[in-house]
Design a protein around this motif. Structure first.
Motif, PDB file in Angstrom:
ATOM      1  N   SER A 201       0.812  -1.221   0.000  1.00 29.37           N
ATOM      2  CA  SER A 201       0.000   0.000   0.000  1.00 29.37           C
ATOM      3  C   SER A 201       0.847   1.273   0.000  1.00 29.37           C
ATOM      4  O   SER A 201       0.326   2.374  -0.201  1.00 29.37           O
ATOM      5  CB  SER A 201      -0.934   0.016   1.213  1.00 29.37           C
ATOM      6  OG  SER A 201      -0.181   0.062   2.414  1.00 29.37           O
ATOM      7  N   ASP A 202       2.147   1.131   0.201  1.00 30.54           N
ATOM      8  CA  ASP A 202       3.055   2.284   0.195  1.00 30.54           C
ATOM      9  C   ASP A 202       3.700   2.406  -1.193  1.00 30.54           C
ATOM     10  O   ASP A 202       4.361   1.460  -1.644  1.00 30.54           O
ATOM     11  CB  ASP A 202       4.144   2.105   1.250  1.00 30.54           C
ATOM     12  CG  ASP A 202       5.145   3.245   1.238  1.00 30.54           C
ATOM     13  OD1 ASP A 202       6.223   3.076   0.621  1.00 30.54           O
ATOM     14  OD2 ASP A 202       4.848   4.299   1.824  1.00 30.54           O
ATOM     15  N   PRO A 203       3.518   3.520  -1.886  1.00 30.32           N
ATOM     16  CA  PRO A 203       3.992   3.641  -3.275  1.00 30.32           C
ATOM     17  C   PRO A 203       5.478   3.330  -3.459  1.00 30.32           C
ATOM     18  O   PRO A 203       5.857   2.624  -4.401  1.00 30.32           O
ATOM     19  CB  PRO A 203       3.689   5.098  -3.619  1.00 30.32           C
ATOM     20  CG  PRO A 203       2.525   5.451  -2.747  1.00 30.32           C
ATOM     21  CD  PRO A 203       2.772   4.717  -1.462  1.00 30.32           C
ATOM     22  N   GLU A 204       6.314   3.823  -2.573  1.00 39.29           N
ATOM     23  CA  GLU A 204       7.752   3.601  -2.729  1.00 39.29           C
ATOM     24  C   GLU A 204       8.129   2.143  -2.478  1.00 39.29           C
ATOM     25  O   GLU A 204       8.919   1.555  -3.223  1.00 39.29           O
ATOM     26  CB  GLU A 204       8.529   4.522  -1.785  1.00 39.29           C
ATOM     27  CG  GLU A 204       8.549   5.975  -2.221  1.00 39.29           C
ATOM     28  CD  GLU A 204       9.117   6.160  -3.631  1.00 39.29           C
ATOM     29  OE1 GLU A 204      10.189   5.580  -3.911  1.00 39.29           O
ATOM     30  OE2 GLU A 204       8.478   6.846  -4.435  1.00 39.29           O
ATOM     31  N   GLN A 205       7.572   1.581  -1.416  1.00 35.59           N
ATOM     32  CA  GLN A 205       7.876   0.179  -1.122  1.00 35.59           C
ATOM     33  C   GLN A 205       7.317  -0.743  -2.203  1.00 35.59           C
ATOM     34  O   GLN A 205       7.948  -1.739  -2.574  1.00 35.59           O
ATOM     35  CB  GLN A 205       7.317  -0.210   0.248  1.00 35.59           C
ATOM     36  CG  GLN A 205       8.013   0.467   1.413  1.00 35.59           C
ATOM     37  CD  GLN A 205       7.616  -0.161   2.738  1.00 35.59           C
ATOM     38  OE1 GLN A 205       7.945  -1.304   3.025  1.00 35.59           O
ATOM     39  NE2 GLN A 205       6.904   0.600   3.561  1.00 35.59           N
ATOM     40  N   ASP A 208       9.604  -0.665  -5.256  1.00 33.57           N
ATOM     41  CA  ASP A 208      10.796  -1.489  -5.035  1.00 33.57           C
ATOM     42  C   ASP A 208      10.458  -2.972  -5.126  1.00 33.57           C
ATOM     43  O   ASP A 208      11.194  -3.751  -5.729  1.00 33.57           O
ATOM     44  CB  ASP A 208      11.397  -1.173  -3.667  1.00 33.57           C
ATOM     45  CG  ASP A 208      12.574  -2.086  -3.331  1.00 33.57           C
ATOM     46  OD1 ASP A 208      13.634  -1.927  -3.944  1.00 33.57           O
ATOM     47  OD2 ASP A 208      12.404  -2.977  -2.464  1.00 33.57           O
ATOM     48  N   LEU A 209       9.314  -3.363  -4.538  1.00 35.60           N
ATOM     49  CA  LEU A 209       8.914  -4.768  -4.561  1.00 35.60           C
ATOM     50  C   LEU A 209       8.717  -5.269  -5.982  1.00 35.60           C
ATOM     51  O   LEU A 209       9.139  -6.373  -6.336  1.00 35.60           O
ATOM     52  CB  LEU A 209       7.628  -4.945  -3.754  1.00 35.60           C
ATOM     53  CG  LEU A 209       7.034  -6.352  -3.700  1.00 35.60           C
ATOM     54  CD1 LEU A 209       8.021  -7.337  -3.083  1.00 35.60           C
ATOM     55  CD2 LEU A 209       5.730  -6.343  -2.906  1.00 35.60           C
ATOM     56  N   LEU A 210       8.091  -4.453  -6.820  1.00 34.34           N
ATOM     57  CA  LEU A 210       7.804  -4.879  -8.188  1.00 34.34           C
ATOM     58  C   LEU A 210       9.070  -5.105  -9.009  1.00 34.34           C
ATOM     59  O   LEU A 210       9.051  -5.880  -9.980  1.00 34.34           O
ATOM     60  CB  LEU A 210       6.895  -3.851  -8.879  1.00 34.34           C
ATOM     61  CG  LEU A 210       5.464  -3.795  -8.346  1.00 34.34           C
ATOM     62  CD1 LEU A 210       4.675  -2.696  -9.049  1.00 34.34           C
ATOM     63  CD2 LEU A 210       4.755  -5.139  -8.501  1.00 34.34           C
ATOM     64  N   THR A 211      10.167  -4.456  -8.646  1.00 32.32           N
ATOM     65  CA  THR A 211      11.424  -4.708  -9.355  1.00 32.32           C
ATOM     66  C   THR A 211      11.922  -6.129  -9.110  1.00 32.32           C
ATOM     67  O   THR A 211      12.772  -6.625  -9.847  1.00 32.32           O
ATOM     68  CB  THR A 211      12.529  -3.719  -8.917  1.00 32.32           C
ATOM     69  OG1 THR A 211      12.885  -3.956  -7.545  1.00 32.32           O
ATOM     70  CG2 THR A 211      12.093  -2.276  -9.099  1.00 32.32           C
ATOM     71  N   LYS A 212      11.400  -6.775  -8.074  1.00 34.46           N
ATOM     72  CA  LYS A 212      11.804  -8.142  -7.728  1.00 34.46           C
ATOM     73  C   LYS A 212      10.900  -9.196  -8.349  1.00 34.46           C
ATOM     74  O   LYS A 212      11.105 -10.396  -8.139  1.00 34.46           O
ATOM     75  CB  LYS A 212      11.811  -8.301  -6.202  1.00 34.46           C
ATOM     76  CG  LYS A 212      12.777  -7.362  -5.469  1.00 34.46           C
ATOM     77  CD  LYS A 212      12.622  -7.518  -3.962  1.00 34.46           C
ATOM     78  CE  LYS A 212      13.690  -6.732  -3.208  1.00 34.46           C
ATOM     79  NZ  LYS A 212      13.506  -5.275  -3.313  1.00 34.46           N
ATOM     80  N   ILE A 213       9.879  -8.766  -9.100  1.00 33.57           N
ATOM     81  CA  ILE A 213       8.888  -9.697  -9.639  1.00 33.57           C
ATOM     82  C   ILE A 213       8.823  -9.556 -11.156  1.00 33.57           C
ATOM     83  O   ILE A 213       8.284  -8.554 -11.671  1.00 33.57           O
ATOM     84  CB  ILE A 213       7.486  -9.423  -9.039  1.00 33.57           C
ATOM     85  CG1 ILE A 213       7.560  -9.380  -7.514  1.00 33.57           C
ATOM     86  CG2 ILE A 213       6.494 -10.482  -9.503  1.00 33.57           C
ATOM     87  CD1 ILE A 213       6.280  -8.894  -6.855  1.00 33.57           C
ATOM     88  N   PRO A 214       9.334 -10.502 -11.923  1.00 35.77           N
ATOM     89  CA  PRO A 214       9.307 -10.400 -13.382  1.00 35.77           C
ATOM     90  C   PRO A 214       7.918 -10.163 -13.976  1.00 35.77           C
ATOM     91  O   PRO A 214       7.789  -9.443 -14.972  1.00 35.77           O
ATOM     92  CB  PRO A 214       9.880 -11.746 -13.839  1.00 35.77           C
ATOM     93  CG  PRO A 214      10.842 -12.103 -12.755  1.00 35.77           C
ATOM     94  CD  PRO A 214      10.147 -11.663 -11.484  1.00 35.77           C
TER      95      PRO A 214
END
Length: 260
Positions: A201-205, A208-214
């Motif tokens: 729910s936090d835009p920045e986090q 960052d998380l999406l960079t770890k998910i192809p």
């Protein structure tokens, strides 16, 4: 193909919220008779039971702390009384613990994570197998994590417990296979549950998380639940002793997509 589990008796530990709740509902929708285990939120467990029974399924809630071996024994005895045995065990109950570096953590906090995630899974698997082996039928599915494979700083106990669950799964599968019983694990990646809300729910986090998910998105609990139903069914009758990763490609190490 419609996958049905009509008449199968299933127990979902930690079934009152998150991934466990989604699995319990999906098993019920597929025709299984479901025991929704919970530790401390009876109202939440009752709501999951209601969701299953409202659509014509059968379900009941049973309280037990899976890290307490005597409580686990009692829970299985209650299931025997209600449904006459077990066909499907979903070892879902788990905690991640406090984020603390290994040289600073209180050993008792570290032990608590192991007690719930690993010993709790073993206690439940042991009781299930005691019933499944004589029947020459049954499926045990433990909920592991991508962190059985990916290190996670600050969560050494969690990562260790999930790696332990993975090897326990392989070993129990080897022991149970001659009796026709399958033992598997599923490893979710980033899933949109309430416990993870501070991150997604936090835009920045979230960025960052999406960079770890192809696949560039966070998974839904229903996606985990539907795969669990597939693995618990005869569609997966030739699969045992493996962890199935449901992670959008997180364990494919996306940071290596370019360069090296």
């Amino acid at each position: 193909m419609e996958i049905r589990l009509d008449g199968k008796r299933a127990l979902v530990t930690g079934g009152s919220s998150g991934i466990g709740a989604a699995i319990a509902v999906e098993l019920g929708a597929a025709g299984a008779k479901v025991v929704v285990n919970y530790r401390s939120h009876a109202d939440a467990a009752a709501e999951i039971v209601r969701q299953i029974t409202d659509v014509g399924g059968q379900a009941t809630a049973v309280q037990a702390d899976v890290s307490d071996q005597s409580a686990v024994v009692k829970m299985f005895e209650q299931m025997d009384d209600v449904y006459g045995g077990i066909d499907i065990l979903i070892n879902n109950a788990g905690i991640d613990g406090k984020r603390v570096m290994s040289w600073e953590i209180d050993p008792e906090d570290w032990r608590k994570v192991i007690d719930v995630n690993m010993l709790g899974s073993f206690y439940c698997a042991q009781q299930a197998l005691k019933r499944m082996i004589p029947a020459s039928s049954g499926v045990v599915i433990s909920v592991s994590s991508v962190h059985e494979e990916i290190a996670w700083s600050g969560y050494s106990a969690y990562a260790a417990s999930k790696s332990g669950v993975a090897m326990m799964t392989k070993t129990l599968a080897q022991e149970a296979a001659p009796y026709g019983v399958r033992v598997l694990a599923i490893a979710p990646g980033a899933i949109k549950t309430a416990i993870n809300k501070p991150v997604w729910s936090d835009p920045e986090q979230r960025k960052d998380l999406l960079t770890k998910i192809p696949l560039n998105r966070i998974g839904e609990p229903k996606e985990i639940a539907e795969m669990t139903v597939v693995l618990a069914s005869d569609v997966a009758s030739y699969i045992t002793g493996r962890t199935i990763f449901i992670d959008g490609g997180m364990t494919d190490y996306p940071s290596f997509a370019e360069g090296g």
